[in-house]
Scaffold this motif. Structure first.
Motif, PDB file in Angstrom:
ATOM      1  N   ARG A 213      37.319  49.501  83.697  1.00 41.34           N
ATOM      2  CA  ARG A 213      35.934  49.509  84.191  1.00 41.34           C
ATOM      3  C   ARG A 213      35.827  50.070  85.597  1.00 41.34           C
ATOM      4  O   ARG A 213      34.881  50.769  85.925  1.00 41.34           O
TER       5      ARG A 213
ATOM      6  N   GLU B  82      19.662  48.677  91.743  1.00 45.24           N
ATOM      7  CA  GLU B  82      20.624  49.303  90.846  1.00 45.24           C
ATOM      8  C   GLU B  82      20.380  48.843  89.415  1.00 45.24           C
ATOM      9  O   GLU B  82      19.495  48.033  89.150  1.00 45.24           O
TER      10      GLU B  82
ATOM     11  N   ARG C  21      22.300  48.620  85.121  1.00 43.65           N
ATOM     12  CA  ARG C  21      23.399  48.836  84.185  1.00 43.65           C
ATOM     13  C   ARG C  21      22.849  49.544  82.966  1.00 43.65           C
ATOM     14  O   ARG C  21      21.786  49.180  82.459  1.00 43.65           O
TER      15      ARG C  21
ATOM     16  N   HIS D 263      23.379  50.359  79.054  1.00 50.85           N
ATOM     17  CA  HIS D 263      24.064  49.950  77.842  1.00 50.85           C
ATOM     18  C   HIS D 263      24.072  51.136  76.879  1.00 50.85           C
ATOM     19  O   HIS D 263      23.016  51.617  76.458  1.00 50.85           O
TER      20      HIS D 263
ATOM     21  N   VAL E  34      29.219  49.677  78.971  1.00 55.21           N
ATOM     22  CA  VAL E  34      28.235  49.470  80.032  1.00 55.21           C
ATOM     23  C   VAL E  34      28.626  50.344  81.218  1.00 55.21           C
ATOM     24  O   VAL E  34      29.753  50.268  81.708  1.00 55.21           O
TER      25      VAL E  34
ATOM     26  N   PRO F 139      27.449  52.041  85.185  1.00 54.36           N
ATOM     27  CA  PRO F 139      26.601  51.754  86.341  1.00 54.36           C
ATOM     28  C   PRO F 139      25.533  52.831  86.541  1.00 54.36           C
ATOM     29  O   PRO F 139      25.739  53.998  86.209  1.00 54.36           O
TER      30      PRO F 139
END
Length: 279
Positions: free
Chosen positions: A60, A244, A246, A248, A254, A256
């Protein structure tokens, strides 16, 4: 990967148990073999339980040339969390194991134990991080590099060269064509850009900005300094603090989305309501 780490930690536990048993006999330390086995196997067992979370973190938050300064503090904090969970789990297993054997385990001064264990755990933690990134880097080299295919193999180009339909991917000594239409997103990775296609990465020697300039802005959108995504692959935009978000993706990943690009993404996504459900 699970088998590899199980063998590594298991071999270490067996070796430590044998050497500790020999040392106990050599120096006449009244230590039962089952005490030693519980002590030596409880540590790697907890490490194996924590390992999947560290591997997910490496995937990640990869440490590349353009990300390591931002992500390294997270890994330092992660090493502290790793040690805290490792010591806690290890002591609980030893307490339970000793109790089953009719004895009592005394961990001693917990503060000193944490400092002592962190000196060892931090080396294990960052060894795993370094090895994961080395394997990922080696994998990119094995896959080869991708390059822009300026025109079809036969006949005149059917579109401007600025909008290539395909990328030429060199992998294991063979050339493959990756259709631009199959690219789900692209991620900056040092001197490369990883093209994600059906859960696989294809490294392209390019900057993300250069690649973005070659892609159709109605189809691909910049969402972060390190990511360009295909709008049709975004299923939800989840707002976060400080502006900010996320993203999907359709495959469950996921990604950023920074504050700088969030509103532009929402504006473009407004014309793609069937494909993008905004949170």
């Amino acid at each position: 990967m699970v088998i590899f780490w199980t063998v590594i930690f298991g071999t270490a536990a067996i070796g430590n148990t044998l050497t500790s048993r020999i040392d106990a006999a050599r120096y006449n330390v009244p230590y039962e073999t089952w005490h030693i086995a519980i002590n030596e196997f409880s540590s790697p067992l907890v490490s194996l339980m924590l390992l999947p979370f560290l591997l997910m973190a490496c995937d990640r938050w990869p440490l590349h040339a353009d990300t390591w300064r931002r992500y390294l503090p997270y890994y330092v904090l992660g090493s502290l969390a790793w040690c805290l969970l490792h010591v806690t789990g290890m002591d609980l297993l030893r307490l339970g194991g000793y109790a089953l054997g009719g004895d009592r385990f005394d961990p001693g001064n917990l503060g000193l134990q944490f400092v002592y264990e962190y000196l060892k755990d931090s080396r294990t933690f960052f060894f795993i991080v370094a090895l994961c990134h080395a394997v990922e880097w080696f994998g990119r080299q094995i896959k080869g590099e991708a390059s822009l295919l300026a025109e079809p193999d036969e006949g005149a180009p059917v579109e401007p060269v600025d909008r290539p339909e395909r990328f030429l991917v060199r992998k294991l000594g063979r050339d493959f064509l990756v259709a631009t239409a199959d690219i789900e997103w692209a991620q900056a990775a040092g001197n490369y850009v990883n093209l994600r296609v059906r859960s696989r990465d294809y490294p392209l020697r390019s900057t993300l900005a250069a690649l973005e300039a070659r892609l159709d802005p109605a189809v691909f959108v910049r969402v972060h300094r390190s990511y360009v995504v295909r709008l049709a692959q975004v299923t939800a935009i989840e707002p976060l603090d400080a502006g900010e978000a996320r993203l999907h993706m359709a495959d469950g990943t996921v990604l950023p989305c920074s504050r700088r690009y969030r509103e532009a993404l929402r504006a473009v996504a407004g014309g793609h309501e069937p494909a993008v459900a905004r949170a």
